[in-house]
Design a protein around this motif. Sequence first.
Motif, PDB file in Angstrom:
ATOM      1  N   ASN A 254       0.853  -1.191   0.000  1.00 59.02           N
ATOM      2  CA  ASN A 254       0.000   0.000   0.000  1.00 59.02           C
ATOM      3  C   ASN A 254       0.889   1.242   0.000  1.00 59.02           C
ATOM      4  O   ASN A 254       2.092   1.173   0.248  1.00 59.02           O
ATOM      5  N   SER A 255       0.285   2.395  -0.255  1.00 56.74           N
ATOM      6  CA  SER A 255       1.025   3.654  -0.257  1.00 56.74           C
ATOM      7  C   SER A 255       1.076   4.232   1.152  1.00 56.74           C
ATOM      8  O   SER A 255       0.140   4.091   1.937  1.00 56.74           O
ATOM      9  N   THR A 256       2.187   4.899   1.475  1.00 60.88           N
ATOM     10  CA  THR A 256       2.398   5.495   2.799  1.00 60.88           C
ATOM     11  C   THR A 256       3.156   6.800   2.623  1.00 60.88           C
ATOM     12  O   THR A 256       4.100   6.888   1.835  1.00 60.88           O
ATOM     13  N   LEU A 257       2.744   7.826   3.382  1.00 56.24           N
ATOM     14  CA  LEU A 257       3.373   9.142   3.319  1.00 56.24           C
ATOM     15  C   LEU A 257       4.021   9.454   4.660  1.00 56.24           C
ATOM     16  O   LEU A 257       3.371   9.417   5.702  1.00 56.24           O
ATOM     17  N   LEU A 258       5.304   9.777   4.630  1.00 57.09           N
ATOM     18  CA  LEU A 258       6.023  10.253   5.806  1.00 57.09           C
ATOM     19  C   LEU A 258       6.067  11.777   5.736  1.00 57.09           C
ATOM     20  O   LEU A 258       6.757  12.345   4.895  1.00 57.09           O
ATOM     21  N   GLU A 259       5.311  12.435   6.604  1.00 53.95           N
ATOM     22  CA  GLU A 259       5.166  13.888   6.529  1.00 53.95           C
ATOM     23  C   GLU A 259       6.356  14.598   7.159  1.00 53.95           C
ATOM     24  O   GLU A 259       6.890  14.168   8.184  1.00 53.95           O
ATOM     25  N   CYS A 260       6.739  15.703   6.528  1.00 55.74           N
ATOM     26  CA  CYS A 260       7.818  16.553   7.047  1.00 55.74           C
ATOM     27  C   CYS A 260       7.548  17.982   6.604  1.00 55.74           C
ATOM     28  O   CYS A 260       7.483  18.256   5.400  1.00 55.74           O
ATOM     29  N   ASN A 261       7.379  18.896   7.566  1.00 62.28           N
ATOM     30  CA  ASN A 261       7.052  20.292   7.268  1.00 62.28           C
ATOM     31  C   ASN A 261       8.040  21.213   7.970  1.00 62.28           C
ATOM     32  O   ASN A 261       7.852  21.574   9.133  1.00 62.28           O
ATOM     33  N   THR A 292       7.960  14.656  -2.139  1.00 58.47           N
ATOM     34  CA  THR A 292       6.924  15.635  -2.433  1.00 58.47           C
ATOM     35  C   THR A 292       7.054  16.821  -1.483  1.00 58.47           C
ATOM     36  O   THR A 292       7.885  16.819  -0.575  1.00 58.47           O
ATOM     37  N   GLU A 293       6.205  17.838  -1.696  1.00 61.36           N
ATOM     38  CA  GLU A 293       6.209  19.002  -0.811  1.00 61.36           C
ATOM     39  C   GLU A 293       5.739  18.643   0.593  1.00 61.36           C
ATOM     40  O   GLU A 293       6.110  19.311   1.561  1.00 61.36           O
ATOM     41  N   LEU A 294       4.925  17.603   0.714  1.00 65.68           N
ATOM     42  CA  LEU A 294       4.404  17.201   2.021  1.00 65.68           C
ATOM     43  C   LEU A 294       5.324  16.232   2.743  1.00 65.68           C
ATOM     44  O   LEU A 294       5.243  16.104   3.966  1.00 65.68           O
ATOM     45  N   GLY A 295       6.160  15.504   2.003  1.00 69.17           N
ATOM     46  CA  GLY A 295       7.044  14.554   2.651  1.00 69.17           C
ATOM     47  C   GLY A 295       7.513  13.484   1.683  1.00 69.17           C
ATOM     48  O   GLY A 295       7.531  13.672   0.461  1.00 69.17           O
TER      49      GLY A 295
END
Length: 434
Positions: A254-261, A292-295
Motif C-alpha cells: 500500500n502507499s504510505t506518506l512520511l510527513e515533514c514540514n 513531495t512538498e508534504l514529505g
Amino acid sequence: MSTIREAFNGPYAHKEGPEYHWAAYEGKVPYPRPGCCASQINAPPGGKYRSTKDYPDDVLRFVRSHPIMYQSVHPVHERPVLLRTNGKHNLKQLVVDRVDAEDGEYDVLFIGTDAGIVLKIITIYNEETETMEEVVLEELHVFKVPTPIITMDLSVKRQNLYIGSKSGIAQLRIHQCDIYGSACTDCCLARDPYCCWDGVSCTRYYRPGTPAKRRYRRQDIRHGDVIQQCLDQEPNGETFTKTGERLLYGIEKNSTLLECNPRSPQAKVLWFVETKNMKQDEIKTDDRVIKTELGLLFLKLHRMDAGTYICKAREHGFTQIVTKIKLDVLVEEQIDSMFHKTEGEERPHKIPCTVQSGSHQGSRPWYKEFLQLIGYNNFQRVEEYCQKVWCIEKKRKKSKVAGSKWKYSSIQERKVKTRSQTEHRRAPRHALDT
C-alpha cells in the motif's frame, strides 16, 4: 529620485518613421519645455499659463510626436527587484514597508494575488555575485474562498495591513513573530526584519534606542548565519538535534506518506534512513519512492522499507532535524488472515474497561488481534493506550447522561426551564403574521 529627474531633463526619444529605431532628439526643443508644470515662471512677459492647455501650439505638437524620454530609469542594482516566471498566481496589488533591521534597511513587499493570497517577500542583493535573493517570509491565505484582491492599504502606525476584495475586507498584522517558534535557530532562519531573538523567544525587533523590556537581540537578515547567532544558546554545546520520534504503521503493498514540514520555506529537505550500525544513509528516490512538498511518499510499501527515517532541513550551511519517524510494515498475509476468519468466530464489541492492561480474563477484545500484527515489542504500550482512550470515552458518556438526569432538582424547576427556553427560541411576531 535623482535618476528620475535626470531622465526627464535629458533628451527626448525620436523616431523618423515606423521602420526606424528610437534615437535621441537633437533638434530644437520649444519653450516652455514639455514636461514642465504651468506656472508664472515659464510664462511670457505679461502672460500667464493656468494649465498646460494654454501652451503654444508648437509645444503641444511636440508633445504629441515626442511622448517618450530617451534615457531609461533602471531599478536599483540594474535589475528587477522581483522576477517570477511561470507563477501560480497573477500579482494584483503591491504595498511596501521600509523596515530597520540590525544589519540595515529592508523593503518588505506585500503582494496581493488573484487568488486571495498575500505574499510577504524581501529581496536581498548580493554584491559579490551581483544577484538578487528572493526570500518568501509568509504566504497568507486571507479569504476562505479564493477571490482577487482589488485593494491594499498599509498602516505603519497601527502595524496593520488592510485587504479588500469583492467578498469583504480583512485586517492582518504585518508581523507575527510567534509563528516562527520558540527556538533561536528558527527565529534567525526566518530572516524576518520585523522579528529578532531576544534571549527568550522570537519577538518584535526594535531599533537601538527604543525602550523595550529586553534589549538582547539576535538577528541576521542578510546571511541568516545561525551558527554564529545561536551557537551559545544551546546548553552544554549541543548541536540542535533534539526531536521526538513518531511511530507510523504501513501495510505492505500500500502507499504510505512520511510527513515533514520545515518551518522555513527556503529550507532544502533531506531524507535519511538509519542502518543497522546506526549510520544514516541518504534516501535515493525512484519510481516507487518520491519526494513531495508534504514529505516522502512510498507508492508501494515493501517489507524492507521498515526502519527509522529522519527528515532534515538544510539552509545557509546549517542542518537540523525536523522529524524522526519509525516505520513498521504490516505483512500482507497477516492482514488477510485477520479479515478472513470463519463465521463461527465472533468479536466482542464492548471494550471491558475494568480489565487491567496485560490481563486476559474474560472475552478477548478484537483490537488485541490487530495488535498482534504490530509485534509484542509494542503490544503492552499500545494496549494500555487503547484501553485508556476507550475507558475515558465511556466514563465521559456516563457522566454526561448522569448530569442531564440530575440537572433539575424538581419537576417544577424543569418545567420552568423548559418554558423559558421555548420563549427564547420563539420566532419574531412579524414572522408569525406572514
